[in-house]
Scaffold this motif. Structure first.
Motif, PDB file in Angstrom:
ATOM      1  N   GLY A  69       0.792  -1.217   0.000  1.00 11.03           N
ATOM      2  CA  GLY A  69       0.000   0.000   0.000  1.00 11.03           C
ATOM      3  C   GLY A  69       0.827   1.271   0.000  1.00 11.03           C
ATOM      4  N   GLY A  70       2.090   1.153   0.325  1.00  6.70           N
ATOM      5  CA  GLY A  70       2.956   2.320   0.353  1.00  6.70           C
ATOM      6  C   GLY A  70       2.643   3.263   1.491  1.00  6.70           C
ATOM      7  N   VAL A  71       2.258   2.705   2.617  1.00  3.56           N
ATOM      8  CA  VAL A  71       1.929   3.514   3.781  1.00  3.56           C
ATOM      9  C   VAL A  71       2.742   3.000   4.972  1.00  3.56           C
ATOM     10  CG1 VAL A  71      -0.074   2.110   4.433  1.00  3.56           C
ATOM     11  CG2 VAL A  71      -0.002   4.508   5.083  1.00  3.56           C
ATOM     12  N   PHE A  72       3.171   3.912   5.844  1.00  3.23           N
ATOM     13  CA  PHE A  72       4.059   3.559   6.953  1.00  3.23           C
ATOM     14  C   PHE A  72       5.233   2.724   6.417  1.00  3.23           C
ATOM     15  CE2 PHE A  72      -0.199   3.872   8.971  1.00  3.23           C
ATOM     16  CZ  PHE A  72       0.027   5.039   9.681  1.00  3.23           C
ATOM     17  N   LEU A  73       5.849   3.245   5.370  1.00 10.72           N
ATOM     18  CA  LEU A  73       6.836   2.494   4.600  1.00 10.72           C
ATOM     19  C   LEU A  73       8.044   2.075   5.419  1.00 10.72           C
ATOM     20  CD1 LEU A  73       6.905   1.414   1.779  1.00 10.72           C
ATOM     21  CD2 LEU A  73       8.028   3.509   1.039  1.00 10.72           C
ATOM     22  N   ALA A 122       7.330   5.942  -1.357  1.00 11.53           N
ATOM     23  CA  ALA A 122       6.334   5.075  -1.979  1.00 11.53           C
ATOM     24  C   ALA A 122       5.912   5.540  -3.364  1.00 11.53           C
ATOM     25  CB  ALA A 122       5.106   4.958  -1.071  1.00 11.53           C
ATOM     26  N   GLY A 123       6.067   6.802  -3.661  1.00  9.62           N
ATOM     27  CA  GLY A 123       5.635   7.326  -4.948  1.00  9.62           C
ATOM     28  C   GLY A 123       4.215   7.861  -4.900  1.00  9.62           C
ATOM     29  N   ASP A 124       3.792   8.422  -6.016  1.00  4.18           N
ATOM     30  CA  ASP A 124       2.475   9.058  -6.085  1.00  4.18           C
ATOM     31  C   ASP A 124       1.317   8.063  -6.062  1.00  4.18           C
ATOM     32  OD1 ASP A 124       3.550  11.584  -6.103  1.00  4.18           O
ATOM     33  OD2 ASP A 124       3.482  11.788  -8.299  1.00  4.18           O
TER      34      ASP A 124
END
Length: 132
Positions: A69-73, A122-124
């Motif tokens: 998900g690219g969150v709390f990477l 994480a990117g856009d």
């Protein structure tokens, strides 16, 4: 283009890692579940096996889903890196580098991917970008 590349890397690595967690926790995808994984952990000296199987499974599941998900990477990367370091120390390290000899090549690749993506961001196309 970079954001699309990061999305592909995060989805494939993260969802694969999460699937490994479900193998340990639920026996999905050909896994052995908590009892089987715990028994194997005990056989290699990791005790208590079932508790460590739950811990490893949760780290892989949560780390993989967060990474995908690219969150709390950074948390995701730490969970992935920690799991892979244990795998290297307890299973693969003594066998050398190459995976063809059950070495740590694959584990090292996952560590580098997790670290590299965490350092880049994480990117856009990520939940982090979506929620700001």
């Amino acid at each position: 283009m970079m954001d699309t590349g990061l999305l592909i890397i995060r989805l494939i690595i993260g969802l694969t890692f999460a699937a490994h967690g479900t193998q340990k926790l639920f026996g999905w995808f050909g896994g052995h579940g908590i009892a089987g994984t715990g028994g194997w952990f005990e056989s290699i000296g990791m005790k208590p096996g079932k508790a460590l199987a739950i811990t490893a499974g949760l780290a892989e599941l949560i780390g993989g889903l967060l990474f995908a998900g690219g969150v709390f990477l950074w948390i995701a990367a730490l969970l992935i890196i920690g799991s892979m370091l244990v795998a290297i120390v307890k299973v693969h390290g003594a066998n050398g580098y190459w995976v063809t000899q059950n070495g740590y090549e694959y584990n090292m690749a996952l560590i580098v991917i997790a670290l590299g993506v965490a350092m880049i961001g994480a990117g856009d196309y990520s939940l982090a970008a979506l929620i700001g």
